[in-house]
Design a protein around this motif. Sequence first.
Motif, PDB file in Angstrom:
ATOM      1  N   GLY A 100       0.785  -1.238   0.000  1.00 48.47           N
ATOM      2  CA  GLY A 100       0.000   0.000   0.000  1.00 48.47           C
ATOM      3  C   GLY A 100       0.811   1.278   0.000  1.00 48.47           C
ATOM      4  N   TYR A 149      -7.441  -1.409  -5.904  1.00 53.44           N
ATOM      5  CA  TYR A 149      -6.470  -1.004  -4.882  1.00 53.44           C
ATOM      6  C   TYR A 149      -5.063  -0.962  -5.481  1.00 53.44           C
ATOM      7  CZ  TYR A 149      -4.111  -0.846  -0.336  1.00 53.44           C
ATOM      8  OH  TYR A 149      -3.341  -0.476   0.738  1.00 53.44           O
ATOM      9  N   GLU A 152      -1.154  -5.758  -5.917  1.00 52.16           N
ATOM     10  CA  GLU A 152      -0.847  -5.299  -4.568  1.00 52.16           C
ATOM     11  C   GLU A 152      -0.108  -6.404  -3.830  1.00 52.16           C
ATOM     12  OE1 GLU A 152      -5.343  -6.394  -3.183  1.00 52.16           O
ATOM     13  OE2 GLU A 152      -4.777  -5.035  -4.781  1.00 52.16           O
ATOM     14  N   GLU A 191      -4.974  -3.255   9.317  1.00 48.03           N
ATOM     15  CA  GLU A 191      -5.895  -3.102   8.206  1.00 48.03           C
ATOM     16  C   GLU A 191      -5.292  -2.135   7.194  1.00 48.03           C
ATOM     17  OE1 GLU A 191     -10.630  -2.277   8.038  1.00 48.03           O
ATOM     18  OE2 GLU A 191      -9.426  -0.665   8.931  1.00 48.03           O
ATOM     19  N   ARG A 192      -5.246  -2.563   5.925  1.00 46.80           N
ATOM     20  CA  ARG A 192      -4.745  -1.735   4.814  1.00 46.80           C
ATOM     21  C   ARG A 192      -3.349  -1.180   5.132  1.00 46.80           C
ATOM     22  NH1 ARG A 192      -8.798  -0.262   1.136  1.00 46.80           N
ATOM     23  NH2 ARG A 192      -7.791   1.714   0.675  1.00 46.80           N
ATOM     24  N   CYS A 193      -2.444  -2.106   5.383  1.00 41.68           N
ATOM     25  CA  CYS A 193      -1.075  -1.747   5.778  1.00 41.68           C
ATOM     26  C   CYS A 193      -0.415  -0.858   4.721  1.00 41.68           C
ATOM     27  CB  CYS A 193      -0.255  -3.017   5.968  1.00 41.68           C
ATOM     28  SG  CYS A 193       1.446  -2.736   6.464  1.00 41.68           S
ATOM     29  N   ALA A 207      -1.406   2.029   3.588  1.00 39.27           N
ATOM     30  CA  ALA A 207      -2.318   2.969   2.934  1.00 39.27           C
ATOM     31  C   ALA A 207      -2.570   4.168   3.852  1.00 39.27           C
ATOM     32  CB  ALA A 207      -3.642   2.276   2.596  1.00 39.27           C
ATOM     33  N   ASP A 248      -5.211   5.239   5.093  1.00 38.67           N
ATOM     34  CA  ASP A 248      -6.203   4.931   6.126  1.00 38.67           C
ATOM     35  C   ASP A 248      -5.859   3.666   6.915  1.00 38.67           C
ATOM     36  OD1 ASP A 248      -6.573   3.306   3.956  1.00 38.67           O
ATOM     37  OD2 ASP A 248      -8.751   3.447   3.914  1.00 38.67           O
ATOM     38  N   GLU A 249      -4.583   3.337   6.968  1.00 37.35           N
ATOM     39  CA  GLU A 249      -4.133   2.181   7.754  1.00 37.35           C
ATOM     40  C   GLU A 249      -4.614   2.272   9.201  1.00 37.35           C
ATOM     41  OE1 GLU A 249       0.212   0.740   7.874  1.00 37.35           O
ATOM     42  OE2 GLU A 249       0.017   1.952   9.694  1.00 37.35           O
ATOM     43  N   SER A 259     -11.823  -4.021   6.386  1.00 41.01           N
ATOM     44  CA  SER A 259     -11.402  -4.124   4.998  1.00 41.01           C
ATOM     45  C   SER A 259     -10.970  -5.556   4.699  1.00 41.01           C
ATOM     46  CB  SER A 259     -10.236  -3.165   4.730  1.00 41.01           C
ATOM     47  OG  SER A 259      -9.620  -3.456   3.490  1.00 41.01           O
ATOM     48  N   LEU A 317      -8.471  -6.194   3.111  1.00 43.98           N
ATOM     49  CA  LEU A 317      -7.010  -6.151   3.239  1.00 43.98           C
ATOM     50  C   LEU A 317      -6.624  -6.009   4.712  1.00 43.98           C
ATOM     51  CD1 LEU A 317      -6.380  -3.788   0.214  1.00 43.98           C
ATOM     52  CD2 LEU A 317      -5.984  -6.255   0.284  1.00 43.98           C
ATOM     53  N   SER A 318      -6.951  -7.012   5.499  1.00 44.18           N
ATOM     54  CA  SER A 318      -6.642  -7.020   6.927  1.00 44.18           C
ATOM     55  C   SER A 318      -5.943  -8.328   7.265  1.00 44.18           C
ATOM     56  CB  SER A 318      -7.915  -6.891   7.770  1.00 44.18           C
ATOM     57  OG  SER A 318      -8.570  -5.666   7.528  1.00 44.18           O
TER      58      SER A 318
END
Length: 280
Positions: free
Chosen positions: A20, A52, A108, A211-213, A215, A217-218, A235, A237-238
């Motif tokens: 991310g 993503y 990703e 979560e969403r490493c 990014a 909004d991590e 998400s 992506l967690s």
Amino acid sequence: MTPELVSPRGTLHGVSLGPGDPGLITRQAWALLQRRDAVWVYPVRSGKSASYALDIVLRAGLPTPALHQALLFPMSYDAEKLARSWQRAADWVLPQLQAGRDVLFLVEGDASTYATFGHLARTLRALDPTVAIEVTAGVNAFTAACATLAQPLAEQDDTVAIVPAAYGVGALDRLLPEFDTLVLLKVKPLIDALLDWLLARGLLDRACLIERCGAPDERIFRGEQLLALRGSKLSYLSLMLVSSPLRQRGERLRGCLKKPLAAPAHPLTPPRTLDESCPS
């Protein structure tokens, strides 16, 4: 007799982008993404969802090339539905390659680790075994997560299990005695069951969810903070890292041995051990 001229064929590249943070795009991937003559393709879960993978390169400040295309890879366990989506994706990519264009599939994380790229590559090879495929390695989400937490994934003779959510919570008890670290991927559908499992085994303070490493909004949850996730929407992506206190150690390679000194007082307490010195 004049030899027949063969048109050059394009290459399919699996371009790993990291989880991310655009800063984790490798130099090799960056060089490929600079090319304006290549085609970009990127996965989406539905016609209404954003990619993503594409978002990572856009946040890196890279402009899209003249030709780019979203490919639908639905979130489903329906084998027939998945096979149809892989076939449609391959049917779009193959003519690009046959026309001599290189195709960059944006991935990703890492293209070799639980990635949609493998499905596309296999389907293309079934259509045309001569298709050229190259993969650019990338940073995995779980190694990036450990870096974010400033904690090692593994040390010395530590063992690590990488477990997708589809494996099920019921299998985790079998893994605890065998592995020092459990990396639980795609935990979104199992979060409530995982919280129950952690609480029942006294492992809450040994767990962390990211979560969403990487990014913008991590989010990071440790220990008792995890309880706030019960019933919440996570998400896809967690991932969760769990440190096991139960890994049973025996003989090491190179003649080193850990000898138990005393039986554990509690089933979650690891036995005290004595490290014999290892030859350097």
